[in-house]
Design an enzyme around this catalytic site. Structure first.
Site, PDB file in Angstrom:
ATOM      1  N   LYS A  11      -9.621  13.899  14.063  1.00 27.53           N
ATOM      2  CA  LYS A  11      -9.171  14.736  12.949  1.00 27.53           C
ATOM      3  C   LYS A  11      -7.949  14.097  12.312  1.00 27.53           C
ATOM      4  O   LYS A  11      -6.986  13.751  13.001  1.00 27.53           O
ATOM      5  CB  LYS A  11      -8.810  16.147  13.448  1.00 27.53           C
ATOM      6  CG  LYS A  11      -8.902  17.215  12.363  1.00 27.53           C
ATOM      7  CD  LYS A  11     -10.357  17.468  11.965  1.00 27.53           C
ATOM      8  CE  LYS A  11     -10.513  18.781  11.211  1.00 27.53           C
ATOM      9  NZ  LYS A  11     -11.928  19.030  10.869  1.00 27.53           N
ATOM     10  N   THR A  58     -14.269  17.822  15.903  1.00 24.65           N
ATOM     11  CA  THR A  58     -12.968  17.526  15.293  1.00 24.65           C
ATOM     12  C   THR A  58     -12.191  18.806  14.990  1.00 24.65           C
ATOM     13  O   THR A  58     -10.960  18.795  14.973  1.00 24.65           O
ATOM     14  CB  THR A  58     -13.128  16.682  14.018  1.00 24.65           C
ATOM     15  OG1 THR A  58     -13.797  17.442  13.006  1.00 24.65           O
ATOM     16  CG2 THR A  58     -13.898  15.403  14.303  1.00 24.65           C
ATOM     17  N   ASP A  59     -12.896  19.906  14.789  1.00 24.39           N
ATOM     18  CA  ASP A  59     -12.203  21.181  14.605  1.00 24.39           C
ATOM     19  C   ASP A  59     -11.488  21.600  15.889  1.00 24.39           C
ATOM     20  O   ASP A  59     -10.397  22.176  15.845  1.00 24.39           O
ATOM     21  CB  ASP A  59     -13.192  22.263  14.168  1.00 24.39           C
ATOM     22  CG  ASP A  59     -12.492  23.538  13.727  1.00 24.39           C
ATOM     23  OD1 ASP A  59     -11.787  23.499  12.696  1.00 24.39           O
ATOM     24  OD2 ASP A  59     -12.623  24.561  14.422  1.00 24.39           O
ATOM     25  N   PHE A 160      19.152 -16.018  -4.495  1.00 18.97           N
ATOM     26  CA  PHE A 160      17.922 -16.716  -4.105  1.00 18.97           C
ATOM     27  C   PHE A 160      17.876 -18.056  -4.820  1.00 18.97           C
ATOM     28  O   PHE A 160      17.704 -18.118  -6.029  1.00 18.97           O
ATOM     29  CB  PHE A 160      16.688 -15.873  -4.453  1.00 18.97           C
ATOM     30  CG  PHE A 160      15.410 -16.438  -3.888  1.00 18.97           C
ATOM     31  CD1 PHE A 160      15.286 -16.701  -2.532  1.00 18.97           C
ATOM     32  CD2 PHE A 160      14.331 -16.708  -4.715  1.00 18.97           C
ATOM     33  CE1 PHE A 160      14.110 -17.223  -2.003  1.00 18.97           C
ATOM     34  CE2 PHE A 160      13.152 -17.227  -4.197  1.00 18.97           C
ATOM     35  CZ  PHE A 160      13.043 -17.484  -2.840  1.00 18.97           C
ATOM     36  N   GLN A 229      13.993 -12.717   3.593  1.00 23.78           N
ATOM     37  CA  GLN A 229      13.593 -13.215   4.906  1.00 23.78           C
ATOM     38  C   GLN A 229      14.772 -13.266   5.878  1.00 23.78           C
ATOM     39  O   GLN A 229      14.682 -12.812   7.024  1.00 23.78           O
ATOM     40  CB  GLN A 229      12.969 -14.615   4.775  1.00 23.78           C
ATOM     41  CG  GLN A 229      11.585 -14.639   4.168  1.00 23.78           C
ATOM     42  CD  GLN A 229      11.578 -14.707   2.644  1.00 23.78           C
ATOM     43  OE1 GLN A 229      12.545 -14.327   1.990  1.00 23.78           O
ATOM     44  NE2 GLN A 229      10.482 -15.193   2.079  1.00 23.78           N
ATOM     45  N   ASN A 255       9.729  -6.759  -2.422  1.00 24.64           N
ATOM     46  CA  ASN A 255      10.876  -7.123  -3.262  1.00 24.64           C
ATOM     47  C   ASN A 255      10.626  -6.542  -4.649  1.00 24.64           C
ATOM     48  O   ASN A 255       9.807  -7.045  -5.416  1.00 24.64           O
ATOM     49  CB  ASN A 255      11.027  -8.643  -3.321  1.00 24.64           C
ATOM     50  CG  ASN A 255      12.346  -9.064  -3.932  1.00 24.64           C
ATOM     51  OD1 ASN A 255      13.122  -8.223  -4.385  1.00 24.64           O
ATOM     52  ND2 ASN A 255      12.597 -10.364  -3.956  1.00 24.64           N
ATOM     53  N   HIS A 257      11.417  -5.951  -8.258  1.00 25.84           N
ATOM     54  CA  HIS A 257      12.171  -6.763  -9.208  1.00 25.84           C
ATOM     55  C   HIS A 257      12.791  -5.930 -10.328  1.00 25.84           C
ATOM     56  O   HIS A 257      12.208  -4.954 -10.812  1.00 25.84           O
ATOM     57  CB  HIS A 257      11.263  -7.832  -9.822  1.00 25.84           C
ATOM     58  CG  HIS A 257      10.606  -8.708  -8.800  1.00 25.84           C
ATOM     59  ND1 HIS A 257      11.313  -9.467  -7.900  1.00 25.84           N
ATOM     60  CD2 HIS A 257       9.284  -8.948  -8.527  1.00 25.84           C
ATOM     61  CE1 HIS A 257      10.473 -10.130  -7.124  1.00 25.84           C
ATOM     62  NE2 HIS A 257       9.241  -9.827  -7.479  1.00 25.84           N
TER      63      HIS A 257
END
EC number: 1.7.3.3
Length: 301
Positions: A11, A58-59, A160, A229, A255, A257
């Site tokens: 579920k 699943t119930d 960078f 990094q 990242n 921008h």
């Protein structure tokens, strides 16, 4: 001839809200979660033979989540996930693995007139605390804890340059730029032998989550970042140093921008380089940087 190579079911998107009411102070604490439980075991015939006798509905899984949330603490989520998984493999002898994913949604207590309110909260971000708990019969409990959707930005203190430049490169080198990301940080715990060992380490789960979040924010803010990094590696190193029970720390950082706008076409208006004040946030494309930091293996003598 075909066979079932792998199968699990359960579920998903079970929404749970629990309130704890302190009878002495009247202070209420709330937890809201979205839970997924998937089961594995001797269930192949439900796929190959239309044999429903091996299926836990699943119930019923959903109902179990609600009942165990009533009967047990739901915090920290690492503990509740372990309680859920252990229940299913103990209750149903043909179920051998239970996978539980819990997303804890953020509700922050309101401060009114400088004082914390006893029962009112605000969702001040989309940040979530997530756990993945895998309980395997005869093996143990594997837990991954994580921070997700922690959105951060700094307007300077990032650069960078020195990257590969060739015939495909148009990106200029920069020594001062905006850095923004949505933090996804995940730390994997060493395997626990069972629920009792998880219970014995309960305080460490909240403490480590707080430490990981604080380390992430402090490093992001204070690091003169040479690259995403380099910054994410330093974050991972510090979290591993803080908590010896962790095996790895993983970061996934988009990242996001922010580009300068050249406004010189309008009466020579300067808005580039050191004069840049107005930027355009970019939705996509974006960089995506991932790193898993682990411990060095000790050399055998």
């Amino acid at each position: 001839m075909s066979t079932v190579a792998a199968a699990r079911y359960g579920k998903d998107n079970v929404r749970v809200y629990k309130v704890h009411k302190d009878p002495k102070t009247g202070v209420q604490t709330v937890t809201e979660m979205t839970v997924c439980v998937l089961l594995e075991g001797e269930i192949d015939t439900s796929y190959t033979k239309a044999d429903n006798s091996v299926i836990v509905a699943t119930d019923s899984i959903k109902n179990t989540i609600f009942i165990l949330a009533k009967q047990n603490p739901v915090t920290p989520p690492e503990l509740f996930g372990s309680i859920l998984g252990t229940h299913f493999i103990n209750k149903y002898k043909h179920i051998h693995v239970a996978h539980t994913n819990i997303i804890t949604h953020r509700w922050t207590r309101l401060n009114i007139d400088g004082k914390p309110h006893s029962h009112s909260f605000v969702r001040d971000s989309e940040e979530t605390r997530n756990v993945q708990v895998d309980v395997t019969e005869g093996v143990g409990i594997d837990i991954k804890s994580s921070i997700n959707k922690l959105t951060v930005l700094k307007s300077t203190g990032s650069q960078f340059w020195g990257f590969v430049r060739d015939e495909y490169t148009t990106l200029p080198e920069v020594w001062d730029r905006i850095l923004s990301t949505d933090v996804e940080a995940t730390w994997a715990w060493k395997r626990f032998s069972g629920l009792d060992e998880v219970r014995g380490n309960v305080p460490k789960f909240d403490e480590t989550w707080e430490a990981a979040r604080n380390i992430t924010l402090k490093t992001f803010a204070e690091e003169e970042s040479a690259s995403v990094q380099a910054t994410m590696y330093k974050m991972g190193e510090q979290i591993l140093a803080y908590q010896p029970l962790l095996e790895t720390v993983e970061y996934s950082l988009p990242n996001k921008h922010y580009f300068e706008i050249d406004l010189s076409w309008h009466k020579g208006l300067k808005n580039t380089g050191k004069d840049a004040e107005v930027f355009v946030p970019q939705t996509n494309p974006n960089g995506l940087i991932k790193c898993t930091v682990g411990r060095k293996s000790k050399a055998k003598l």
